[in-house]
Design an enzyme around this catalytic site. Sequence first.
Site, short mmCIF file in Angstrom:
data_model
loop_
_atom_site.label_atom_id
_atom_site.label_comp_id
_atom_site.label_asym_id
_atom_site.label_seq_id
_atom_site.Cartn_x
_atom_site.Cartn_y
_atom_site.Cartn_z
N HIS A 60 48.97 42.97 47.21
CA HIS A 60 50.26 43.50 47.64
C HIS A 60 50.45 44.91 47.11
O HIS A 60 49.67 45.39 46.28
CB HIS A 60 51.40 42.56 47.19
CG HIS A 60 51.59 42.41 45.72
ND1 HIS A 60 50.61 41.92 44.88
CD2 HIS A 60 52.66 42.69 44.91
CE1 HIS A 60 51.06 41.89 43.64
NE2 HIS A 60 52.31 42.37 43.62
N HIS A 62 52.53 46.47 45.12
CA HIS A 62 53.14 46.86 43.86
C HIS A 62 52.08 47.63 43.06
O HIS A 62 50.90 47.28 43.08
CB HIS A 62 53.61 45.63 43.06
CG HIS A 62 54.94 45.11 43.52
ND1 HIS A 62 55.36 43.82 43.32
CD2 HIS A 62 55.96 45.74 44.18
CE1 HIS A 62 56.58 43.66 43.83
NE2 HIS A 62 56.96 44.81 44.35
N ASP A 64 50.99 47.94 40.08
CA ASP A 64 50.03 47.36 39.13
C ASP A 64 48.89 46.62 39.83
O ASP A 64 47.98 46.11 39.16
CB ASP A 64 50.74 46.45 38.10
CG ASP A 64 51.60 45.38 38.74
OD1 ASP A 64 52.07 45.58 39.88
OD2 ASP A 64 51.82 44.33 38.11
N HIS A 65 48.92 46.60 41.16
CA HIS A 65 47.84 45.95 41.91
C HIS A 65 47.07 46.92 42.80
O HIS A 65 46.06 46.54 43.38
CB HIS A 65 48.39 44.79 42.75
CG HIS A 65 48.92 43.67 41.90
ND1 HIS A 65 48.24 42.51 41.69
CD2 HIS A 65 50.05 43.59 41.15
CE1 HIS A 65 48.93 41.72 40.87
NE2 HIS A 65 50.04 42.36 40.53
N HIS A 140 56.36 36.33 47.19
CA HIS A 140 56.69 37.35 46.20
C HIS A 140 57.76 38.29 46.78
O HIS A 140 58.19 38.13 47.91
CB HIS A 140 55.41 38.08 45.80
CG HIS A 140 55.53 38.93 44.58
ND1 HIS A 140 56.19 38.52 43.44
CD2 HIS A 140 55.06 40.18 44.31
CE1 HIS A 140 56.13 39.48 42.54
NE2 HIS A 140 55.47 40.51 43.03
N ASP A 210 50.57 38.15 43.17
CA ASP A 210 51.67 37.56 42.44
C ASP A 210 52.43 36.58 43.33
O ASP A 210 52.51 36.78 44.55
CB ASP A 210 52.65 38.66 42.02
CG ASP A 210 52.05 39.69 41.07
OD1 ASP A 210 50.93 39.53 40.61
OD2 ASP A 210 52.74 40.70 40.82
N HIS A 268 48.10 37.85 34.48
CA HIS A 268 49.29 38.60 34.87
C HIS A 268 50.44 38.40 33.88
O HIS A 268 51.61 38.38 34.24
CB HIS A 268 49.74 38.22 36.30
CG HIS A 268 50.59 39.28 36.94
ND1 HIS A 268 51.96 39.24 36.95
CD2 HIS A 268 50.26 40.43 37.56
CE1 HIS A 268 52.44 40.30 37.56
NE2 HIS A 268 51.43 41.05 37.93
#
Lengths: 302, 302
Positions: A60, A62, A64-65, A140, A210, A268
């Site tokens: 996805h 976000h 941090d990914h 999510h 997530d 995570h």
Amino acid sequence: MQLTVLGCYSATPRTFNHTTSQVLQIKNHLFLIDCGEGTQVQLRRNKVKFSRIKHIFISHLHGDHFFGLVGLISTFNLLGRKTDLHIYGPKGIKEIIVLQLKYSKTWTCYNLYFHELESNQPQVLLEDDKVIVETIPLNHRVYTNGFLFKEKPGDRKLLMNEVLNYEIDKAYYKSIVKGKDILLENGDLIPNEKLTAPPKPTKSYAFCSDTAYYPIIVEQIKNATALYHEATFLESHAHLCASTMHSTAKQAAIIAKKAQVQQLILGHYSTRYDDINNFKIEAQEFFENVICAQDGLTITFD
Amino acid sequence: MQLTVLGCYSATPRTFNHTTSQVLQIKNHLFLIDCGEGTQVQLRRNKVKFSRIKHIFISHLHGDHFFGLVGLISTFNLLGRKTDLHIYGPKGIKEIIVLQLKYSKTWTCYNLYFHELESNQPQVLLEDDKVIVETIPLNHRVYTNGFLFKEKPGDRKLLMNEVLNYEIDKAYYKSIVKGKDILLENGDLIPNEKLTAPPKPTKSYAFCSDTAYYPIIVEQIKNATALYHEATFLESHAHLCASTMHSTAKQAAIIAKKAQVQQLILGHYSTRYDDINNFKIEAQEFFENVICAQDGLTITFD
């Protein structure tokens, strides 16, 4: 099948905590899953050969990914890569990457293919004779997919004693291991089960991050060799799950139990926790075989 | 005035080499200059307090100078920052950042101001009573600015003996240090030079990266306290400068000499070189006071 965790912390990279990225070696593939900022350095640190990565799966959008993706793509270019690269990720990922390449007035010296996803149903992303990869739609704050990586069954094993006993010509061996029955010259039909043993059991790896607690995925990931399930929080912070749409270690363990997977890998983690071993302790009340992911950890699935 | 080099290597981050980013402390400001991938971790490693950064200057839109920006902006958000943040950089930078925030369905909990640049003439970006920051247009493959950070002269120093000698009322001291002459009650005019000494000399820092050899900048950076000038190559690779629009250590030194700066700081080394001391050796044939930047190096300008 072997997994290397490059980063397993949530939110932001820190001096010793990297955001999500993993390398999965399955059959002849080396898949990169998610690509937080600093992933290219983590790949170097863990001595992963860049040219072996041909497929990158982004869960996805976000940061941090995926904030490390554009840097990795650029570095591949600077290193003169020639091999095709396939990116699988949510709709929008192409626009984000291409915009940055456009402003830097560079393009890639290799073929870059984007496979943008927007379905809320599982879909096959890649399939060859040995491996199949499909999405696991998750729940999510933004459109998110997990990924299920499955080995395909190999050939059945020839039972040489039986084959020699029936004096079957070698020319038939190839079709026998594929499961064919054999008609002898005397008219007898020998069923394949008499001539072969089943192939080695296949392995599979489910990456689910997530996501909020989402039992809908259980059916799809049933009996997986290993499940990586996010556990951002411990139950002491369970009240944060609803607004952030993350899971606790307990919830991850319940999913693992329902799906009867062989092994649960947690990750995570919110950086609010000092001792990640508490995630394992919490999960093991509900599911026995738990590992806590750690940056740099390699797990081989035998 | 104090400079901390967070990263000073070109092209791609590596395990021990970070791409361009610097923190300049000048008067009451803490300026971030460029923001390669991993800058937020380098800031943590060098114990720079995030909330003190209110202005970020981006030289150009090549990844090794700005791929860490979106992550830093996101981390500020996750940490609940309230302070305004100003970003100065080439046109396009806003589109790139906003697009990524849009897809992640997050916005910042602080005010984020973009100051997009497209002029090829020096322009003032920021000015208060103590500091002035202006662009230094450079010559690179994409639109690029260096930045000149200058202290403004402080108040003149009161010569107390003289002031007491003339029996000047304290109420006038504030205007005297600003340079005013004083008319005594007897009608005598006392020139300011008799009552004050000049203020402390001002300092200035010129950041020039990336650029081909570009003597046009000399006039603007004349007499700077310190010049950071890129030196991607040694003269042994001078033939690469034309196509890449980078400089050699020798060329950086010639600029420093022409501009009569006090100190030259070299950086943006190509990672092809094992021993960066060779950059210093090459430069010192043309300009004496040379330092090689290193990741984590702090220089105080007294």
